[in-house]
Scaffold this active site. Structure first.
Site, PDB file in Angstrom:
ATOM      1  N   SER A  27      -9.480   1.588   3.162  1.00 40.97           N
ATOM      2  CA  SER A  27      -8.587   2.289   2.276  1.00 40.97           C
ATOM      3  C   SER A  27      -7.571   1.471   1.491  1.00 40.97           C
ATOM      4  O   SER A  27      -6.925   2.035   0.618  1.00 40.97           O
ATOM      5  CB  SER A  27      -7.896   3.496   3.079  1.00 40.97           C
ATOM      6  OG  SER A  27      -6.900   2.867   4.078  1.00 40.97           O
ATOM      7  N   SER A  53      -9.576  -0.745   7.414  1.00 42.20           N
ATOM      8  CA  SER A  53      -8.925  -0.467   6.119  1.00 42.20           C
ATOM      9  C   SER A  53      -8.406  -1.761   5.229  1.00 42.20           C
ATOM     10  O   SER A  53      -7.979  -1.663   4.109  1.00 42.20           O
ATOM     11  CB  SER A  53      -8.024   0.482   5.957  1.00 42.20           C
ATOM     12  OG  SER A  53      -8.819   1.759   5.862  1.00 42.20           O
ATOM     13  N   LYS A  63       0.937  -1.019   0.047  1.00 44.73           N
ATOM     14  CA  LYS A  63       0.034   0.153   0.223  1.00 44.73           C
ATOM     15  C   LYS A  63       1.019   1.219   0.092  1.00 44.73           C
ATOM     16  O   LYS A  63       1.795   1.257   0.632  1.00 44.73           O
ATOM     17  CB  LYS A  63      -0.829  -0.055   1.142  1.00 44.73           C
ATOM     18  CG  LYS A  63      -1.931   1.107   1.421  1.00 44.73           C
ATOM     19  CD  LYS A  63      -2.793   0.806   2.641  1.00 44.73           C
ATOM     20  CE  LYS A  63      -3.885   1.865   2.789  1.00 44.73           C
ATOM     21  NZ  LYS A  63      -4.556   1.602   4.153  1.00 44.73           N
TER      22      LYS A  63
HETATM   23  N1  GLN Z   1     -13.218   3.860   6.818  1.00 41.25           N
HETATM   24  C1  GLN Z   1     -12.204   4.373   7.836  1.00 41.25           C
HETATM   25  C2  GLN Z   1     -11.634   5.591   8.005  1.00 41.25           C
HETATM   26  O1  GLN Z   1     -12.212   6.315   7.029  1.00 41.25           O
HETATM   27  C3  GLN Z   1     -11.021   3.360   8.011  1.00 41.25           C
HETATM   28  C4  GLN Z   1      -9.827   3.945   7.488  1.00 41.25           C
HETATM   29  C5  GLN Z   1      -8.461   3.144   7.712  1.00 41.25           C
HETATM   30  O2  GLN Z   1      -8.601   2.014   8.494  1.00 41.25           O
HETATM   31  N2  GLN Z   1      -7.479   3.688   7.446  1.00 41.25           N
HETATM   32  O3  GLN Z   1     -11.397   6.355   8.627  1.00 41.25           O
END
Ligand code: GLN
Length: 461
Positions: free
Chosen positions: A133, A157, A58
Site C-alpha cells: 500500500s 506494504s 505516507k
Molecule cells: N497487501 C497487504 C494487505 O492488503 C499488505 C498491507 C499492508 O502491509 N499495509 O493487507
C-alpha cells in the site's frame, strides 16, 4: 556510498525550491505519487545529521499541518494536529517533510489502486501499478523526487511497492520504531519503515527513527546482538511454486551471486508456508474491524447531513466514507470474531502464528539470513488487465511471514526485465537489521541500481 550531499541543499532558497517543484511536478503529472506536495522554504539552514534532506510521508502517518487522509473519503480534508514520533525524530535530525503520499485506503491493498483520492502509477511504466500500500512513497523515491520516504508495513506494504519500483524497502523489527502517529490497521502486525534510493539512506533513517517511545507502549529498546557474520549463511527456500519466469530467474541469480560474494548458501524448507496467508488475513481483518470502529462520523472526518438519529449518522458515514475493500475487510473481521466462533478462526490463526514464529526461530539456528521473493510477479497492470483483489491477497504469501513473526525484512532491487524492475527480500532475526543492510550492500556492488526513464539528478546540482 553517501548521496546526501546532493540532496541537502535542494530547498535552501526560493529558486532551488522552484526547480525542485518543476522536477517533481513534471513527474507528478504522470505518476501521481503525492496527495499533498508543499515543500517548505526553511528560514535558516537546518542542522543535524539529515540537514536539509527532503522526504515524503505516507498519508496514514501524522505530520502536523499536513493532511491525514489514509487515502479515504472518510478522512478527506482532515488536517493532523500532531506529528508521529518517527517523523518528529527525522525533523529533529534536520530532514524536511515535502508532502504526503498516496496509499491503498487505510493500507489495505497491494496496488495503491484502492485509494479513494488519487491514482498512482509506476514511474517505470505508467500502465503498471506502483504496488502498495505504500505505492506513493515508493513511486516518489524511484522517480528521484525524494531520496527516502516513510511507509508502513502490515503485510508487505513497504517491501512490495519498493520491489515494484526498483528501490529499497525496510520493514523493521516489530516495536523497533514507534507507531505513535500511525493510523492503525492491524496493530500487532504493523510498523513504520522506510523506502529509500540506497542502503545508506535506509540505514541512516532507521537509526534515527528507531528506539523506545513513551507514547507507544509496544515500542521497545533497540538491542541488537552487535554481531554481523562476515560470511553470512544464507537460506534459499526449496521448491517455491507459482513464480513468474522473471522472478524465478532473479531468485536463482541472487543465490548464485551470493555464493560468488562469499555467502554460504543452503536450501531450507518453510513448513508453515502454506498457512501464512489465511493466518494473516484472519488476524489482520479481526484487528481492522476493531481499529476502524472509531470512524463513525462523529469524531473525525466525513459527517453526513440530514440524518435523523445516531444510527443513521454512523451508517451513512461508513457507507459513504469507506470503499469496497475496506468494507469487505471490516465485515470479514467481524465475522471471524463473532461470538461462539473465535475458536474456529481467530484462535486458530493465533496458533498458526506461534507455529510460524517457532518455524523461523528454528530456521535461524541454521542460517543467518533468509532470501525470499517479495511478490510472485513484477509490477502488474492497473485494472482488469492486472490481478484481482483475491489474487493479490494470495500473492502476499512471501511478505506476511515477517509480519506474523515480528522480524525485520529488507527488499532490494535485482535489475529489471522487459522494462519492469525486479526485487527480492532478505529476512533476519529480530533486531538484526544490520545483517540485512550489509548483505544488501554486497548485492548492490554486484547489481547496479537502475532508474526509470526520465529520472534525472541534474536539477539537484
Ligand atoms: N497487501 C497487504 C494487505 O492488503 C499488505 C498491507 C499492508 O502491509 N499495509 O493487507
Amino acid at each position: 556510498m553517501n548521496h546526501s550531499a546532493r540532496w541537502s541543499n535542494v530547498l535552501l532558497s526560493p529558486d532551488r525550491t522552484e526547480s525542485y517543484l518543476d522536477y517533481a511536478r513534471g513527474w507528478e503529472k504522470r505518476i501521481g505519487s503525492f496527495l499533498e506536495l508543499s515543500p517548505p522554504v526553511p528560514a535558516s539552514p537546518p542542522r543535524g545529521d539529515l540537514a536539509g534532506i527532503p522526504f515524503a510521508v505516507k498519508d496514514n502517518i501524522a505530520v502536523e499541518g499536513f493532511n491525514l487522509t489514509c487515502g479515504s473519503k472518510m478522512l478527506a480534508g482532515l488536517k493532523s494536529p500532531y506529528t508521529a514520533t518517527a517523523v518528529r525524530r527525522l525533523q529533529e535530525a534536520g530532514a524536511l517533510v515535502v508532502g504526503k503520499t498516496n496509499l491503498d485506503e487505510f493500507g489495505m491493498g497491494s496496488s495503491t489502486d484502492t485509494s479513494a483520492l488519487a491514482r498512482t502509477s509506476n514511474p517505470w511504466d505508467t500502465s503498471l501499478v506502483a504496488g502498495g500500500s505504500s505505492g506513493g512513497s515508493a513511486a516518489a523515491v524511484a522517480a528521484g523526487i525524494v531520496p527516502f520516504a516513510l511507509g508502513s508495513d502490515t503485510g508487505g506494504s513497504i517491501r512490495q511497492p519498493a520491489a515494484f519500483c526498483g528501490i529499497y524497502g525496510l520493514k523493521p523489527t516489530y516495536g523497533a520504531v514507534s507507531r505513535y502517529g500511525l493510523v492503525a490497521y492491524a496493530s500487532s502486525l504493523e510498523g513504520i519503515g522506510v523506502v529509500a534510493e540506497s542502503v545508506g539512506f535506509a540505514r541512516r533513517v532507521f537509526e534515527v527513527i528507531r528506539g523506545i517511545d513513551p507514547l507507544d507502549h509496544s515500542s521497545v529498546e533497540y538491542l541488537p546482538s552487535g554481531q554481523t557474520p562476515p560470511r553470512p549463511r544464507l537460506g534459499v527456500v526449496r521448491g517455491l511454486a507459482g513464480l513468474s519466469g522473471e522472478i524465478e530467474r532473479a531468485y536463482r541469480r541472487a543465490a548464485d551471486l551470493a555464493r560468488g560474494l562469499g555467502m554460504e548458501v543452503s536450501e531450507v524448507d518453510l513448513k508453515t508456508f502454506d498457512y501464512v496467508v489465511p493466518a494473516y488475513y484472519t488476524i489482520a481483518t479481526a484487528e481492522a474491524s476493531a481499529n476502524l470502529a472509531r470512524f463513525n462520523g462523529i469524531r473525525y472526518g466525513l459527517r453526513p447531513e440530514g440524518t435523523e438519529n445516531p444510527e443513521q449518522l454512523v451508517k451513512g458515514a461508513r457507507n459513504r466514507g469507506f470503499g469496497d475493500e475496506v468494507k469487505l475487510r471490516i465485515l470479514l473481521g467481524t465475522y471471524v470474531l463473532r461470538s461462539g466462533f473465535q475458536d474456529r478462526y481467530y484462535v486458530r490463526a493465533q496458533k498458526i502464528r506461534t507455529a510460524i514464529r517457532n518455524d523461523l526461530q528454528a530456521l535461524f539456528g541454521a542460517v543467518d539470513l533468509l532470501l525470499l521473493p517479495v511478490f510472485p510477479t513484477a509490477a502488474f497492470k492497473h485494472g482488469e488487465a492486472g490481478l484481482t483483489p483475491f489474487q493479490q491477497k494470495l500473492a502476499d504469501r512471501f511478505t506476511v511471514t515477517a509480519n506474523l513473526a515480528g522480524i525485520p525484512a529488507l527488499s532490494f532491487p535485482m535489475g529489471s526485465e522487459a522494462g519492469a524492475p525486479l526485487g527480492l527480500q532478505l529476512l533476519a532475526p529480530a533486531f538484526e537489521e544490520e545483517r540485512l543492510f550489509r548483505a544488501a550492500e554486497s548485492f548492490a556492488e554486484a547489481v547496479p541500481l537502475e532508474h526509470p526513464p526520465g529520472y534525472s539528478e541534474e536539477w539537484r546540482s
